[in-house]
Design a protein around this motif. Sequence first.
Motif, PDB file in Angstrom:
ATOM      1  N   UNK A   1       0.901  -1.238  -0.146  1.00 42.23           N
ATOM      2  CA  UNK A   1       0.126   0.025  -0.112  1.00 42.23           C
ATOM      3  C   UNK A   1       0.913   1.282   0.021  1.00 42.23           C
ATOM      4  N   UNK A   2       2.180   1.248   0.551  1.00 41.86           N
ATOM      5  CA  UNK A   2       2.892   2.344   0.507  1.00 41.86           C
ATOM      6  C   UNK A   2       3.574   2.705  -0.894  1.00 41.86           C
ATOM      7  N   UNK A   3       4.250   3.527  -1.009  1.00 37.26           N
ATOM      8  CA  UNK A   3       4.899   4.164  -2.018  1.00 37.26           C
ATOM      9  C   UNK A   3       6.124   3.541  -2.238  1.00 37.26           C
ATOM     10  N   UNK A   4       6.811   2.680  -1.323  1.00 39.77           N
ATOM     11  CA  UNK A   4       8.194   2.057  -1.548  1.00 39.77           C
ATOM     12  C   UNK A   4       8.386   1.656  -2.586  1.00 39.77           C
ATOM     13  N   UNK A   5       7.548   0.668  -2.930  1.00 43.06           N
ATOM     14  CA  UNK A   5       7.902  -0.139  -3.991  1.00 43.06           C
ATOM     15  C   UNK A   5       7.231   0.237  -5.499  1.00 43.06           C
ATOM     16  N   UNK A   6       8.055  -0.153  -6.707  1.00 44.55           N
ATOM     17  CA  UNK A   6       7.550   0.270  -7.803  1.00 44.55           C
ATOM     18  C   UNK A   6       6.188  -0.708  -8.332  1.00 44.55           C
ATOM     19  N   UNK A   7       5.720  -0.077  -9.123  1.00 47.83           N
ATOM     20  CA  UNK A   7       4.287  -0.455  -9.627  1.00 47.83           C
ATOM     21  C   UNK A   7       4.223  -1.770  -9.907  1.00 47.83           C
ATOM     22  N   UNK A   8       5.369  -2.333 -10.859  1.00 44.79           N
ATOM     23  CA  UNK A   8       5.136  -3.656 -11.212  1.00 44.79           C
ATOM     24  C   UNK A   8       5.417  -4.495 -10.203  1.00 44.79           C
ATOM     25  N   UNK A   9       6.077  -4.138  -9.212  1.00 51.03           N
ATOM     26  CA  UNK A   9       6.400  -4.984  -7.962  1.00 51.03           C
ATOM     27  C   UNK A   9       5.243  -5.318  -7.132  1.00 51.03           C
ATOM     28  N   UNK A  10       4.267  -4.357  -7.391  1.00 48.61           N
ATOM     29  CA  UNK A  10       3.113  -4.187  -6.583  1.00 48.61           C
ATOM     30  C   UNK A  10       2.203  -5.683  -6.748  1.00 48.61           C
ATOM     31  N   UNK A  11       2.212  -6.105  -7.887  1.00 46.56           N
ATOM     32  CA  UNK A  11       1.161  -6.904  -8.190  1.00 46.56           C
ATOM     33  C   UNK A  11       2.087  -8.416  -7.529  1.00 46.56           C
ATOM     34  N   UNK A  12       3.116  -8.357  -7.503  1.00 42.22           N
ATOM     35  CA  UNK A  12       3.819  -9.547  -6.845  1.00 42.22           C
ATOM     36  C   UNK A  12       3.482  -9.614  -5.467  1.00 42.22           C
ATOM     37  N   UNK A  13       3.442  -8.567  -4.756  1.00 42.54           N
ATOM     38  CA  UNK A  13       3.052  -8.664  -3.294  1.00 42.54           C
ATOM     39  C   UNK A  13       1.879  -8.682  -2.992  1.00 42.54           C
ATOM     40  N   UNK A  14       0.868  -8.237  -3.818  1.00 40.47           N
ATOM     41  CA  UNK A  14      -0.541  -8.707  -3.712  1.00 40.47           C
ATOM     42  C   UNK A  14      -0.775 -10.138  -3.956  1.00 40.47           C
ATOM     43  N   UNK A  15      -0.080 -10.438  -4.932  1.00 36.77           N
ATOM     44  CA  UNK A  15      -0.126 -11.986  -5.133  1.00 36.77           C
ATOM     45  C   UNK A  15       0.283 -12.996  -3.948  1.00 36.77           C
ATOM     46  N   UNK A  16       1.381 -12.333  -3.131  1.00 40.93           N
ATOM     47  CA  UNK A  16       1.957 -13.065  -2.186  1.00 40.93           C
ATOM     48  C   UNK A  16       0.997 -12.974  -1.065  1.00 40.93           C
ATOM     49  N   UNK A  17       0.202 -11.698  -0.659  1.00 39.46           N
ATOM     50  CA  UNK A  17      -1.042 -11.716   0.203  1.00 39.46           C
ATOM     51  C   UNK A  17      -1.758 -12.563   0.068  1.00 39.46           C
ATOM     52  N   UNK A  18      -2.337 -12.763  -1.451  1.00 36.75           N
ATOM     53  CA  UNK A  18      -3.410 -13.646  -1.509  1.00 36.75           C
ATOM     54  C   UNK A  18      -2.968 -14.924  -1.170  1.00 36.75           C
ATOM     55  N   UNK A  19      -1.912 -15.394  -1.357  1.00 34.27           N
ATOM     56  CA  UNK A  19      -1.443 -16.852  -1.200  1.00 34.27           C
ATOM     57  C   UNK A  19      -1.371 -17.120   0.396  1.00 34.27           C
ATOM     58  N   UNK A  20      -0.753 -16.039   1.154  1.00 32.45           N
ATOM     59  CA  UNK A  20      -0.699 -16.323   2.456  1.00 32.45           C
ATOM     60  C   UNK A  20      -2.124 -16.411   3.145  1.00 32.45           C
ATOM     61  N   UNK A  21      -3.225 -15.758   2.670  1.00 39.59           N
ATOM     62  CA  UNK A  21      -4.305 -15.710   3.109  1.00 39.59           C
ATOM     63  C   UNK A  21      -5.075 -16.908   2.816  1.00 39.59           C
ATOM     64  N   UNK A  22      -4.723 -17.553   1.704  1.00 37.67           N
ATOM     65  CA  UNK A  22      -5.205 -19.039   1.507  1.00 37.67           C
ATOM     66  C   UNK A  22      -4.353 -19.825   2.461  1.00 37.67           C
ATOM     67  N   UNK A  23      -3.210 -19.634   2.757  1.00 38.07           N
ATOM     68  CA  UNK A  23      -2.488 -20.592   3.617  1.00 38.07           C
ATOM     69  C   UNK A  23      -3.058 -20.646   4.951  1.00 38.07           C
ATOM     70  N   UNK A  24      -3.466 -19.419   5.737  1.00 38.29           N
ATOM     71  CA  UNK A  24      -3.869 -19.162   6.767  1.00 38.29           C
ATOM     72  C   UNK A  24      -5.121 -19.801   7.059  1.00 38.29           C
ATOM     73  N   UNK A  25      -6.024 -19.529   5.776  1.00 36.03           N
ATOM     74  CA  UNK A  25      -7.245 -20.182   5.962  1.00 36.03           C
ATOM     75  C   UNK A  25      -7.276 -21.597   5.993  1.00 36.03           C
ATOM     76  N   UNK A  26      -6.350 -22.208   5.267  1.00 40.26           N
ATOM     77  CA  UNK A  26      -6.458 -23.806   5.169  1.00 40.26           C
ATOM     78  C   UNK A  26      -5.993 -24.225   6.759  1.00 40.26           C
TER      79      UNK A  26
END
Lengths: 655, 366
Positions: free
Chosen positions: A122-147
Amino acid sequence: MAEVDVDPITTLIPGIDSSQRHLGFVWGPGDLLAYETQYKPTGAQHAAQSCPFVHVVRKDEDIYSPILRKLFNESHHIFVGLQNMKDDVPSKNKKHQYVTHVSKNYRSVIRACMEELQRVAASDIIPRWFECMFIRQVSILLAVELIWNLCEVLFIEAAPAGSLLLHLLDWVRLHKADVDEKAQEVLQSECPAEHQAYWDVTVCYILQGRIDEARQILLKQASQQPAARVTFKLMDSLLMKMPIYNPGGTQTLTEFDVKWRRWHQECDRCLQDNSFASHPHLELICKILVGDEDTLLEQREHLSTWYHFLVTRLLYCHPTVKPTELHYYAQASMDMFLDGRSAPEPLDSILLAAFEFDIHQVIKDCSIALNNWWFVAHLTDLLDHCKLLQSHNLHFGSNLREFLLLEYASGLFTHHSLWQLAVDYFDHCPEFGRVYLELQIERVPLDTERKALKVLRICEQRQMAEQVRSICKIMAKKALRNNRLGSALSWSIRAKDAAFATLISERFLQDYCTHGTFSDLDLIDNLGSAMLLSDRLTFLGKYREFHKLYAEKQFAEAARLLLSLMTAKIAPRSFWMTLLTDALPLLEQKQVIFSADQTYELMHCLEELTTGKVAPETELSMQEDNIEATKIELLRLALARNLALAIVKEGTLEA
Amino acid sequence: MFVARSIAADHKDLIHDVSYDFHGRRMATCSSDQSVKVWDKSESGEWHCTASWKTHSGSVWRVTWAHPEFGQVLASCSFDRTAAVWEEIVGESNDKQRGQSHWIKRTTLVDSRTSVTDVKFAPKHMGLMLTTCSADGVVRIYEAPDVMNLSQWSLQHEISSKLSCSCISWNPSSSRAHPPMIAVGSDDSCVTYGGKVQIYEYNENTRKYAKAETLMTVTDPVHDLAFAPNLGRSFHVLAVATKDVRIFKLMPMRKETATSSGPTKFEVQIMAQFDHHNSQVWRVSWNITSTLLASSGDDGCVRLWKANYMDNWKCTGILKGDGSPVIGSSGQPVALSAAGGSSALASQNALNGVMAGRKKAQLMPG
């Protein structure tokens, strides 16, 4: 167990035409190098290559993510703690509590990591195209925690009927936090009852079984519609009377069931009576309370997932559901909810397998779906501690837990700092951990002395003698190549490599002959018992001792040592000339240092040296021979003089 | 997987072999341009060429590193019928500044009458031993008795395999449970001699290598073979590149008497066989932990094979050229991915979209 067959993914290597050329490769630590080549060895010159590149191919690995590093570090800590849990924990109950606690720890670590990722994304630290990688990572962790959470509820807590549903409700609520956000918005608005999201929030509360909150929010509406006061009162009383199972209470499950059915009938009656006919929203709520499937399905948007649908359905149709009955409901719910609109995704199959209590399927599907062994390795280990995994007889006779831990740890090993975590994982794999560690620890690049010492310490702690020897040898060789004799010597001593120690001692001695001084005096002076590793090393140490004694003017001691070096054959013959030359200053002192006997011995040594000398062949060796001859003459003279003085001195004393 | 980096190798002709050193910090490439190049990896992960020199008078087929216990030593073999041993010498300080190092030839092994097809160092516990195999069907094992003097090598063993040899592989295991073992593969197209893979074992009593086993089921030309790292198993695993990929399990059978002097008898089983390349397979190689096998075939692909915990083998990944020509020879790559630029490729491959509504599942990592 059905094999979920997944097609392998193709990675394209740029610039190479697969129809024209072969793809050469070589394995590296953590990567694969690919290059264009041609494998038909005809020996003829080929047309020039069209792709001159060597490509480094890597797996999409999370170990390179700096934020996940925290996850790996902290879970490592939890893992080690779990392994060290004593088996003689007082009661089974305590153990159960402890394991549940550990599970919650793991989950909180996942959540912390997720929050960090979200924060950074959410912050402005990372470049745009990196952002999607982070978001992907978050969704994976969400799934992991759910399971993980579901596995904790079903396998670790192993809640029986009654509390099972309560746990499932918690589970759903935890993963549907957006309701609270909306609720906040609504409640903080000027007129909550008229907020457009008001009924959404209310219905969501009902769907999640959050009865008290639903009642609270309905009050707001009730106060706005005094005319419908009676209807609202009725709804409120229904909600108030809804029985919720209390696992710690005195009421048995059967009693609860009876009570619940009675309540259910009452709700149904209200519907039949059209008590809520005038108020479509309240009627909707009442339909939900009786568990009307169609109504629930209409709430698709609020439910958003089939497992939410499942839990809500159970809440309002069958709150006393038994663990063994879950899978019927789960499969049915998924089918009903998805209704052919979309195919089940990997996450769905995993959750379904969990509801079916098929632990192995869960682990297997997770292994396939995720990019990293982290999750399955730690979860399996935890489940193994609950004694929930039957041991399969696997390849090499190992078990599933060990297989996954070995995979995970091997993956860590290629990382420049995480490899140290891997060591602990290998330690707790009783069957193959040691041999895997032996194999991989040798490959850790020994960039600095500090790193080498770190690796050594690990090997020494585990009595990996061969690895210790090998690492020390490599360091010794490297030091020798760079002419750092002291370092090379200390490494060879540590390697207990007598041959190499001899070699280096020779170099030291050669250096002394050339330069007249020793390098690395500290090391040689403090050899201690290590001196005994090789004869040459012993000589080096003793020879240095001689120099020290001489410097401290302990001439008698020095003389004795010098002589013993030759007579005890510690000194190599090639060095005797140097030693005898060293004796000269002692012979030429005013006082007599060497006794008569000692002088005879020295003469004897000199004779040994000079007999059997071959005539010089070349001009250079003639010159050298002349120098030699002069030295020998000088020695002979000095020895003779000393002998005379010694005899006189000893003779005088005797008289 | 993704291409993390592309290194302009700068050879004037096809590269035939690339070899990583033991620690993965250095690499050697050899080519039909008769030269060998040595590359060093910097802290930041970039590769720099620190040496490049002409090594042979013909195409250089293979290059390999000795174990770092012996120093910085390379061996190369060539179409010119020779194999050579090279050692790096610590250069002048200004060389170091320029990031260059020097390699000098320690010895040339000229015993072969034909192209030398493979060169491998034996496992380090056997000392500093070099093995070559040639198209003339002879496997030669050399030893440097004094590891400080690499110019002295003596030919210790000559194994005549009667078939043109293409590849050799030493069993890396240093276990005392079994003697040194080497596998030799032949690409001879002659059909009268059955098995194209022969296993030789060292006999302590005769001090010679004797044939222990021939894999009779391998009748097509063999282009490469590789023993897997042992990992404490009682049996050996050998991967063979022939018209398909085959993985064999060799189980030593207990000797009848303690003093039995013949070579070990093996029970040979096939663990897996893959014909996905649909053509000749030219290279096979195990990763360090022997959990993954990679193979390269005539279809221009590299395939990765992995056994799951139930011992079922599957293809878990494919590398393939994308068919695009490289633009210009200025050394500017077409698709040079930056360290993080993989995200583009990654999302294309629809990985991990576990919750994001993607259909394809990511496959088993490893």
